[in-house]
Design an enzyme around this catalytic site. Structure first.
Site, PDB file in Angstrom:
ATOM      1  CG  HIS A 206      -0.172   0.335   2.498  1.00 26.78           C
ATOM      2  ND1 HIS A 206       0.585  -0.606   3.148  1.00 26.78           N
ATOM      3  CD2 HIS A 206      -0.053   1.477   3.230  1.00 26.78           C
ATOM      4  CE1 HIS A 206       1.130  -0.069   4.227  1.00 26.78           C
ATOM      5  NE2 HIS A 206       0.764   1.198   4.299  1.00 26.78           N
ATOM      6  NE  ARG A 207       5.567   1.004   4.284  1.00 26.24           N
ATOM      7  CZ  ARG A 207       5.324   1.737   5.365  1.00 26.24           C
ATOM      8  NH1 ARG A 207       5.192   3.049   5.240  1.00 26.24           N
ATOM      9  NH2 ARG A 207       5.222   1.178   6.558  1.00 26.24           N
TER      10      ARG A 207
END
Length: 367
Positions: A206-207
């Site tokens: 998700h980064r």
């Protein structure tokens, strides 16, 4: 009875807050009050965790939602300041490294409320990560720093933090896991996802550095499709990642290749999926610790980690897209036994309560 405000903003915060809430409540010395800032507002990322970990509904809900770092941090400060003034606590506990952590720590510092940072001292050395800035700033202004590991102690001492402000309490994420372990084991989430225990990989990404750039996202999807040919992958997709995949039209590519895409899972189901996996591929923080605790190999798709003990003593390894294939092959070809760092034992919350009792200075004494 002393009042303690516990700040929860994102899914990992809830998992850290839950054991502490229960331990404070059981002590008879403290009255915990839960403040949900609303920084994460997807039900599977936040609301469901309350049921999973037997938490009550929050005493206060700020509902800040999304926004830029400045907007989110500012809105949390404005919202929490009102609560702290009207319902002043004896202690404020902030956890982790999200924007709400720093925002509430700033409010506590300015109102002279004794403030504790749970999971203090973690450092990646990468100031391009917003979380690193939050960690650094929170540790400077907090009064008490609860650390999970010796490297965190060393980081704080090297930055000039007095040792009297530091107490190593251990890894509270594992308290949460042990609280519900029987239910996690019984959930058998792998069956719901159509895979066999011990044969599949779990993906959590998700980064921004991995999913925000179009070229990077395309390369990431190609790498996952390549892995899927050798090991079934289950990918609970974070809302941020889901939006990027949808915008780029890559959802169909992953699904056609056989990658099992799932909605974000509640805590018990997600940990059941991890517990039954052969390997985890992630860019998250806490799961590096949980896989170390469980003896499950973990490939972290980042240039650095603020949890180096998961590499030196655990099952974690840092990988790039170029090295991911080889790392997965090497990791799945080995057998691991859990090597648990000191105080990673499910008793962290009790040590936190004992430290509050030992310190226990009254509100306003810092002045």
């Amino acid at each position: 009875m002393k009042t303690v405000h516990l700040i929860a903003a994102a899914r990992p915060n809830f998992m850290k807050v839950a054991p502490l809430w229960h331990a404070l409540r059981a002590s008879g010395e403290f009255e915990p009050r839960l403040i949900h800032t609303g920084q994460h507002y997807d039900p599977n990322l936040s609301d469901a965790i309350f049921a999973d970990l037997s938490l009550p509904q929050p005493d206060f809900h700020l509902g800040v939602g999304s926004g830029s770092h400045a907007t989110q941090t500012g809105n949390v400060m404005i919202g929490y300041e009102k609560i702290a003034i009207e319902h002043r606590p004896d202690w404020l506990v902030v956890v982790g490294d999200v924007n709400s952590t720093l925002a509430c720590a700033l409010v506590g510092a300015k109102l002279r409320v004794p403030t504790v940072h749970l999971e203090a001292g973690l450092r990646s050395g990468d100031r391009d990560m917003p979380e690193e800035i939050n960690r650094l700033a929170t540790d400077v202004i907090a009064d008490v720093l609860w650390t999970p590991s010796p490297d965190a102690d060393a980081n704080l001492l090297a930055e000039g933090i007095p040792g009297t402000r530091i107490t190593r309490v251990g890894n509270i994420m594992l308290d949460s896991f042990e609280m519900v372990r029987p239910e996690v084991e019984a959930a058998a989430e792998w069956e719901a996802q159509g895979v066999q225990r011990g044969t599949y990989g779990v993906v959590t990404l998700h980064r921004p550095s991995n999913v925000d750039g179009a070229d990077r996202l395309e390369a990431l999807v190609a790498a996952l499709i390549g892995l899927q040919r050798r090991i079934p992958l289950v990918f609970p997709v974070h809302p941020r990642t889901a939006a990027r995949l949808a915008q780029s039209g890559m959802v169909a590519r992953l699904a056609q290749a056989g990658v099992r895409l799932a909605e974000p899972l509640p805590y018990k189901r997600f940990m059941s999926l991890v517990l039954g996996s052969r390997i985890v591929i992630t860019d998250s923080g806490g799961i590096q610790e949980e896989t170390t605790y469980l003896g499950i190999p973990c490939c972290t798709l980042r240039n650095n980690t603020e949890r180096p003990i998961t590499i030196s003593q655990g099952t974690n390894r840092l990988v790039t897209l170029a090295t991911l294939d080889r790392a997965v092959d090497e990791a799945t070809g080995q057998q691991y036994q859990p090597r648990r760092p000191e105080y990673w034992d499910g008793q962290t919350a009790a040590r936190c309560v004992a430290d509050l009792n030992a310190r226990s200075y009254p509100v306003g004494s810092k002045e």
